[in-house]
Design an enzyme around this catalytic site. Structure first.
Site, PDB file in Angstrom:
ATOM      1  CD  GLU A   1      -2.801  -1.282   2.370  1.00 32.41           C
ATOM      2  OE1 GLU A   1      -3.497  -0.732   2.590  1.00 32.41           O
ATOM      3  OE2 GLU A   1      -2.155  -2.275   3.411  1.00 32.41           O
TER       4      GLU A   1
ATOM      5  CB  SER B   1      -5.649  -1.013  -0.074  1.00 32.25           C
ATOM      6  OG  SER B   1      -5.337   0.226   0.769  1.00 32.25           O
TER       7      SER B   1
ATOM      8  CE1 TYR C   1      -6.991   4.498  -0.799  1.00 35.18           C
ATOM      9  CE2 TYR C   1      -6.628   2.376  -1.832  1.00 35.18           C
ATOM     10  CZ  TYR C   1      -6.977   3.337  -0.724  1.00 35.18           C
ATOM     11  OH  TYR C   1      -6.772   2.439   0.625  1.00 35.18           O
TER      12      TYR C   1
ATOM     13  NE  ARG D   1     -12.844   3.147   7.287  1.00 29.46           N
ATOM     14  CZ  ARG D   1     -12.017   3.031   6.403  1.00 29.46           C
ATOM     15  NH1 ARG D   1     -10.864   3.760   6.133  1.00 29.46           N
ATOM     16  NH2 ARG D   1     -12.091   1.656   5.848  1.00 29.46           N
TER      17      ARG D   1
ATOM     18  CG  ASP E   1     -14.271  -0.409   7.291  1.00 23.05           C
ATOM     19  OD1 ASP E   1     -14.568   0.775   7.784  1.00 23.05           O
ATOM     20  OD2 ASP E   1     -13.302  -0.856   6.493  1.00 23.05           O
TER      21      ASP E   1
ATOM     22  CD  GLU F   1     -10.494  -4.368   6.672  1.00 21.09           C
ATOM     23  OE1 GLU F   1      -9.721  -5.129   6.782  1.00 21.09           O
ATOM     24  OE2 GLU F   1     -10.536  -3.336   5.682  1.00 21.09           O
TER      25      GLU F   1
ATOM     26  CG  ASN G   1      -9.375  -0.011   8.038  1.00 22.76           C
ATOM     27  OD1 ASN G   1      -8.597  -0.504   7.221  1.00 22.76           O
ATOM     28  ND2 ASN G   1     -10.786  -0.238   8.203  1.00 22.76           N
TER      29      ASN G   1
ATOM     30  N   GLY H   1      -6.952   5.496   5.906  1.00 21.66           N
ATOM     31  CA  GLY H   1      -6.678   6.296   4.764  1.00 21.66           C
ATOM     32  C   GLY H   1      -6.943   7.955   4.879  1.00 21.66           C
TER      33      GLY H   1
END
Length: 301
Positions: A13, A143, A209, A247, A249, A261, A263, A267
């Site tokens: 990443e 990602s 992205y 974060r 999800d 998951e 994070n 990002g």
């Protein structure tokens, strides 16, 4: 205060990390509190040679040697305070198998899964019992790199083989069809929930992205569902000992939330989810980064 924005790294990443780092430096350009200094890491050794003159490390790294707790341990050894979760929490959340195992023990709903570490480990009967389709992905990846939705047994071998190019353990997880949402948390406070609507069938690397590939917007769920999601979000944050920000999800299937998951270094590009959620609170990108720095300094102080 000199804030080193650490970006690049050695994971799959890297390019996204560079985008995150560049976005952070740009956002802090007008800060009257912090002087942002871009620090590009090309090897692990760079951390020692390139961080000598900074007062704080604002981490824009993703993946291995970024989110896995390694660089956090190095910075702690060097006596440099850093942003986000600590070594233990970062390592736990990076390992999807450990994340799901711990949270399942805490009563958090998550899709069934199994693990393989070689092509010989593949148990087709166990996958059949779990039921197709399944998601095959690196255990410690991010990602959506080398992540596949597999609909039949004949596709499993190639997906696992590709995943093993990126990680030594592969997760095979029951695919839950539904709507993806994400719940940012800052200092134990839940920020507005975001709905994620990829225009393709899957929220993959391109959808994450590429401008215009995904619709992402703040959503208020039905009251009972929002309460359950908020409860699960904080339980995940606490159970995995997260600090400062993270974060969480989820996938919502027929009104039922399932954890995907967590994070610990989400990002921070112009397309990223956390800044969009913060904007719903009237918090600019610059203000969000300043809050992350301030909260991190309190935790690491």
């Amino acid at each position: 205060m000199k804030v080193g924005v650490i970006m690049g790294g050695i994971s799959s990443e890297r390019e996204i990390s560079l985008l995150s780092g560049e976005g952070m430096v740009k956002a802090l350009k007008d800060s009257d509190k912090y002087e942002a200094i871009p620090i590009i890491i090309d090897s692990k050794e760079d951390v020692f040679s390139k961080t000598q003159d900074i007062d704080f490390a604002l981490l824009a790294l993703h993946g291995k040697f970024g989110e896995d707790g390694t660089i956090q341990a190095v910075l702690q050894t060097l006596g440099i305070p850093y942003s986000g979760c600590d070594t233990l929490s970062s390592a736990l959340c990076m390992d999807k198998d450990l994340t799901k195992t711990i949270l399942k023990a805490h009563g958090i709903r998550t899709a069934p899964w199994l693990m393989v570490s070689s092509l010989e480990d593949i148990d087709y009967k166990a996958i059949e019992d779990m039921g197709y389709p399944v998601v095959i992905k690196p255990n410690s990846g991010g990602s959506s790199v080398a992540t596949f939705i597999i609909k039949e047994a004949s596709e499993v071998l190639d997906a696992v083989r590709e995943g093993l190019k990126w990680d030594k353990e592969i997760m095979i997880e029951k695919y839950i069809k539904g709507d993806e949402i994400t719940c940012p948390v800052l200092d134990g406070e839940i920020f507005p929930t975001l709905a994620i609507k990829p225009k393709a069938d899957f929220f993959d690397y391109t959808a994450k992205y590429t401008d215009g590939a995904t619709d992402e917007f703040i959503i208020e769920l039905q009251e009972a569902l929002q309460k359950e999601v908020d409860f699960m979000t904080l339980e995940c944050y606490k159970a995995l000992k997260c600090s400062v920000y993270a974060r969480v999800d989820f996938i919502i299937s027929e009104g039922v939330p399932y954890l995907l998951e967590i994070n610990t270094l989400p990002g921070m590009t112009k397309n990223s989810l956390f800044p969009k959620s913060a904007a719903g609170r009237g918090i600019s990108f610059k203000e969000l980064l300043e809050l992350i720095i301030e909260k991190s300094l309190i935790v690491r102080g």
